[in-house]
Design an enzyme around this catalytic site. Structure first.
Site, PDB file in Angstrom:
ATOM      1  N   GLU A 147     -60.366 -77.498 -90.704  1.00  0.00           N
ATOM      2  CA  GLU A 147     -59.264 -76.551 -90.921  1.00  0.00           C
ATOM      3  C   GLU A 147     -59.522 -75.647 -92.123  1.00  0.00           C
ATOM      4  O   GLU A 147     -59.958 -76.115 -93.174  1.00  0.00           O
ATOM      5  CB  GLU A 147     -57.953 -77.324 -91.145  1.00  0.00           C
ATOM      6  CG  GLU A 147     -57.506 -78.091 -89.932  1.00  0.00           C
ATOM      7  CD  GLU A 147     -56.133 -78.750 -90.102  1.00  0.00           C
ATOM      8  OE1 GLU A 147     -55.435 -78.478 -91.114  1.00  0.00           O
ATOM      9  OE2 GLU A 147     -55.762 -79.538 -89.214  1.00  0.00           O
TER      10      GLU A 147
ATOM     11  N   ASP B 213     -57.035 -84.829 -85.117  1.00  0.00           N
ATOM     12  CA  ASP B 213     -56.440 -85.725 -86.115  1.00  0.00           C
ATOM     13  C   ASP B 213     -54.927 -85.811 -85.913  1.00  0.00           C
ATOM     14  O   ASP B 213     -54.238 -86.559 -86.603  1.00  0.00           O
ATOM     15  CB  ASP B 213     -56.798 -85.286 -87.543  1.00  0.00           C
ATOM     16  CG  ASP B 213     -56.225 -83.929 -87.898  1.00  0.00           C
ATOM     17  OD1 ASP B 213     -55.686 -83.235 -87.004  1.00  0.00           O
ATOM     18  OD2 ASP B 213     -56.316 -83.550 -89.086  1.00  0.00           O
ATOM     19  N   SER B 214     -54.407 -85.067 -84.912  1.00  0.00           N
ATOM     20  CA  SER B 214     -53.012 -85.278 -84.492  1.00  0.00           C
ATOM     21  C   SER B 214     -52.806 -86.720 -84.042  1.00  0.00           C
ATOM     22  O   SER B 214     -51.682 -87.205 -83.978  1.00  0.00           O
ATOM     23  CB  SER B 214     -52.641 -84.306 -83.359  1.00  0.00           C
ATOM     24  OG  SER B 214     -53.638 -84.296 -82.355  1.00  0.00           O
TER      25      SER B 214
ATOM     26  N   ASP C  32     -62.725 -84.155 -85.021  1.00  0.00           N
ATOM     27  CA  ASP C  32     -61.879 -83.404 -85.962  1.00  0.00           C
ATOM     28  C   ASP C  32     -62.048 -84.025 -87.347  1.00  0.00           C
ATOM     29  O   ASP C  32     -61.686 -85.204 -87.539  1.00  0.00           O
ATOM     30  CB  ASP C  32     -60.418 -83.534 -85.482  1.00  0.00           C
ATOM     31  CG  ASP C  32     -59.558 -82.376 -85.931  1.00  0.00           C
ATOM     32  OD1 ASP C  32     -60.087 -81.436 -86.536  1.00  0.00           O
ATOM     33  OD2 ASP C  32     -58.338 -82.419 -85.645  1.00  0.00           O
TER      34      ASP C  32
ATOM     35  N   GLU D 297     -53.629 -71.511 -84.492  1.00  0.00           N
ATOM     36  CA  GLU D 297     -52.410 -72.307 -84.266  1.00  0.00           C
ATOM     37  C   GLU D 297     -51.167 -71.614 -84.834  1.00  0.00           C
ATOM     38  O   GLU D 297     -51.160 -71.190 -86.000  1.00  0.00           O
ATOM     39  CB  GLU D 297     -52.569 -73.695 -84.917  1.00  0.00           C
ATOM     40  CG  GLU D 297     -51.326 -74.565 -84.748  1.00  0.00           C
ATOM     41  CD  GLU D 297     -51.562 -76.051 -84.973  1.00  0.00           C
ATOM     42  OE1 GLU D 297     -52.714 -76.466 -85.221  1.00  0.00           O
ATOM     43  OE2 GLU D 297     -50.570 -76.803 -84.893  1.00  0.00           O
TER      44      GLU D 297
ATOM     45  N   LYS E  59     -64.595 -79.961 -85.654  1.00  0.00           N
ATOM     46  CA  LYS E  59     -63.616 -78.932 -86.019  1.00  0.00           C
ATOM     47  C   LYS E  59     -63.122 -79.235 -87.422  1.00  0.00           C
ATOM     48  O   LYS E  59     -63.011 -80.407 -87.799  1.00  0.00           O
ATOM     49  CB  LYS E  59     -62.439 -78.946 -85.030  1.00  0.00           C
ATOM     50  CG  LYS E  59     -61.373 -77.901 -85.350  1.00  0.00           C
ATOM     51  CD  LYS E  59     -60.273 -77.872 -84.310  1.00  0.00           C
ATOM     52  CE  LYS E  59     -59.201 -78.916 -84.534  1.00  0.00           C
ATOM     53  NZ  LYS E  59     -58.500 -78.811 -85.826  1.00  0.00           N
TER      54      LYS E  59
HETATM   55  O1  KIV Z   1     -55.401 -82.303 -84.240  1.00  0.00           O
HETATM   56  C1  KIV Z   1     -55.157 -81.599 -83.251  1.00  0.00           C
HETATM   57  O2  KIV Z   1     -54.689 -82.065 -82.214  1.00  0.00           O
HETATM   58  C2  KIV Z   1     -55.436 -80.170 -83.348  1.00  0.00           C
HETATM   59  C3  KIV Z   1     -54.972 -79.307 -82.232  1.00  0.00           C
HETATM   60  C4  KIV Z   1     -53.518 -79.101 -82.356  1.00  0.00           C
HETATM   61  C5  KIV Z   1     -55.712 -78.049 -82.172  1.00  0.00           C
HETATM   62  O3  KIV Z   1     -55.988 -79.738 -84.311  1.00  0.00           O
END
Ligand code: KIV
Length: 293
Positions: free
Chosen positions: A121, A50-51, A89, A188, A119
């Site tokens: 958080e 989600d970056s 994500d 992280e 994934k």
């Molecule tokens: O969203 C993302 O790119 C991430 C990585 C930094 C692990 O969660």
């Protein structure tokens, strides 16, 4: 119902890399060309992080990206990646409220975007979401330490776990996520020595970003690695190229060529036989003459 996949069996390629002591290489990608590069370069797993909110969509935080935006990017990555797992994500707001919502969102990443795992958080109440998703047959990667979805201001990106209480909290989170059946854990921005303890304890692959060298693998953000972004980078980023400068220079040179009428050249244009173009001009004259008579 699909039988629950959990722990080491859920993402076998990562588990076997860990078992063989071979570092796992995870890279983010957000579109078809970046994902093609990642796979061709031989990464072991692609994360559609989600970056993307910040790297490709220009939002201030990762909290702003919507589920539909992230699914669209994830589908593009999946079209490009055929040999290694793609991780979806779960974006902010798409899983925290309830187990049912978490399962529904995770299913969309698998069925609509072809992901192999998701994934999410955090721990605490999130551990229940993790269990529910795993029970639905979808492998989960946990994420502890700095949790970008909890950051609401630029100074919130500090390392986590640098005091005893926070370090113990992160360890407890990592233990809980591993016990819940996570297939792997992203850690992280925590001190390297704390990551070493986590890696020693949890038994599942630990993939670090800003978490030192003792992990089972590393993940970086594509745009950071390639120098595609603007502004200050976190200390844990090693930039392997300055691609933004290369692109900027190319676009500037092209714009200058256009302004000097040096682009396109004859070789960069399509031809037509003289006879055909003469005929076009002739017929056009007749059409124009009729229009004006
Ligand atoms: O969203 C993302 O790119 C991430 C990585 C930094 C692990 O969660």
């Amino acid at each position: 119902m699909t039988s629950p996949a959990s722990g080491a069996d859920a993402l076998p390629s990562l588990a076997s890399l860990k078992a063989a002591g071979r570092p796992i290489v995870m890279l983010t990608a957000y579109d078809f060309p970046s994902a093609r590069v990642a796979e061709e370069a031989g990464v072991d797993v692609v994360l559609v992080g989600d970056s993307a909110a910040m790297t490709v969509l220009g939002y201030d935080t990762t909290r702003a990206i919507s589920l539909d935006e992230l699914l669209m990017l994830t589908r593009a990555v999946r079209r490009a990646v055929t040999r290694v797992p793609v991780i979806g994500d779960l974006p902010f707001g798409s899983y925290e409220p309830s187990d049912a919502l978490a399962v529904e969102t995770a299913r969309r990443f698998v069925t609509d975007a072809g992901c192999d795992a998701v994934k999410l958080e955090g721990a605490g109440p999130i551990v229940s979401r993790v269990r529910a998703i795993i029970a639905a047959g979808i492998p989960v990667i946990g994420h502890v330490g700095l949790l970008p979805q909890s950051v609401t201001s630029p100074d919130g990106y500090r390392a986590r776990g640098r005091d005893v209480e926070q370090a113990l909290e992160i360890l407890a989170d990592a233990d809980a996520l591993a016990a819940a059946g996570c297939a792997a854990l992203v850690v992280e921005a925590v001190p390297a020595r704390l990551t070493a303890i986590i890696t020693r304890r949890v038994g599942i692959p630990v993939i670090g970003i800003g978490a030192g060298a003792s992990t089972d693998g590393q993940v970086l953000v594509y745009h950071d690695l390639l120098g595609l972004g603007e502004g200050r980078l976190p200390r844990f980023v090693r930039q392997y190229a300055t691609t933004r400068d290369t692109i900027l220079d190319a676009v500037r040179r092209w714009a200058a060529d256009v302004r000097r009428r040096e682009f396109p050249s004859t070789d960069e244009s399509y031809g037509i036989p003289d006879q055909a173009i003469d005929e076009v001009e002739y017929r056009l004259r007749i059409v124009d003459a009729r229009r004006h008579s």
